[in-house]
Enzyme design. Sequence first.
Site: not given
Ligand code: GCO
Ligand code: MG
Length: 433
Positions: A186, A239
Amino acid sequence: MTSASSSASPEPVIPPAWEPGGTLPPITITNVRTICTAPDGIRLVIVKVETSDAGLYGLGCATFTQRPLAVVAAVEEYLKPFLVGRDPDDIEDIYQTAFVSSYWRSGPVLNNALSGVDEALWDIKGKRANMPVYGLLGGKCRKAAPLYAHASGRDFQELEQAVRTFIEAGYRYVRCQVAVPGYATYGTSAGRRPSPYPAHLRADQEPWEPTAYCGIVPRMFEHIRGAVGDDVELLHDVHERVPPIQAIGLAKALEPYRLFFLEDAFAPEDVDYFRLLRQQTTTPIAMGELFVNQAEYVPLIRDRLVDFIRVHISDIGGLSMARKLAAFCEFFGVRTAWHGPSDVSPVGHAANLQLDLACHNFGIQEQHDFPERTREVFPGCPTIRDGMLWSNERPGLGIDLDEALAARYPFPEHPLNGAWPPVRRLDGTVIKP
Ligand code: GCO
Ligand code: MG
């Protein structure tokens, strides 16, 4: 010296009873509609509330980028008939009546629809009062809202360079995400084939494995902390991808690097682990972007199990709910860190900013630096300078929408209409993304 008898105290001035609308003529809602646009490939849904006062309208963010069409239907088919003819001044009663009008309530679709209307009504009220919404919320507690920037890299060196670039640009808070070689991760683009769609619309090509990830993150922070020292606050987003007990181990392993916060160590379904996490580590904890119901966040705040609330404001119903949440957090020493990535629209960022300026228990604001194309579609988009988000001091939310320009960027074709493709382990098991 004047004697008591001679100087009779003046008659108290009793102001006249407040008439609805006061000096402002009463107005009604004449139309509620959605505007869908994707200037940089991300599906944004905006609600426009029009009034009987020609030219006076409000904008609100209803962006649920993985299910935008469902939100459009909730607004156009259900909230519009419910609202036309109402007095836009009655924000709270409109919120409460609309919230229960579906009987089954809450959830990201209905809450985003409510948020679009709610934020638009605050926009209208600010315009009628001729002041920015933060003024209606009690005025400024700070001149601007400090932001945290997103730094990521395929390796420690590339990440270090990204962190240094943000520090030079004046940021004092930087989120660090690094690739895990051979695995999807992520927050970095590593481990995927090139695709025309922005990162979060692409299928994760590589598998995900938690142990490899939990192994590399402490070494990443050892490297970054060693390289840039203590003058910058560092953040990280787990995440919700790690089995809870491993996330607790990770939070402990990160203590030496003094994070500003560690985000989404657990999924909303695993919030009962927060008590264990609290017992095990002093790493500051942020949680909440996936929360859609107060029953999820009230116990965590009340029991001081989190330090930052990361709610996506439109997912809980908009500004009216978020300002109550911020006030509640203040009593328990919890600070705000509203969700603010690319799939919060510029209108949503403008709404975040009103609370960021007005709430004393502000912690930090997540930033998204919208490209020029999006700024053209949304004149008045809040500006970023010296690592902070600044208000343009205009009435309401201070932002507008060029509908003709927005229409040039329809939602991109996509096999899943914006939904997220699965993230899988080596053995094929699907995990929370
Ligand atoms: C963050 C979030 C986002 C989400 C996304 C989902 O901390 O900014 O985790 O990256 O994954 O908004 O659509
Ligand atoms: Mg987030």
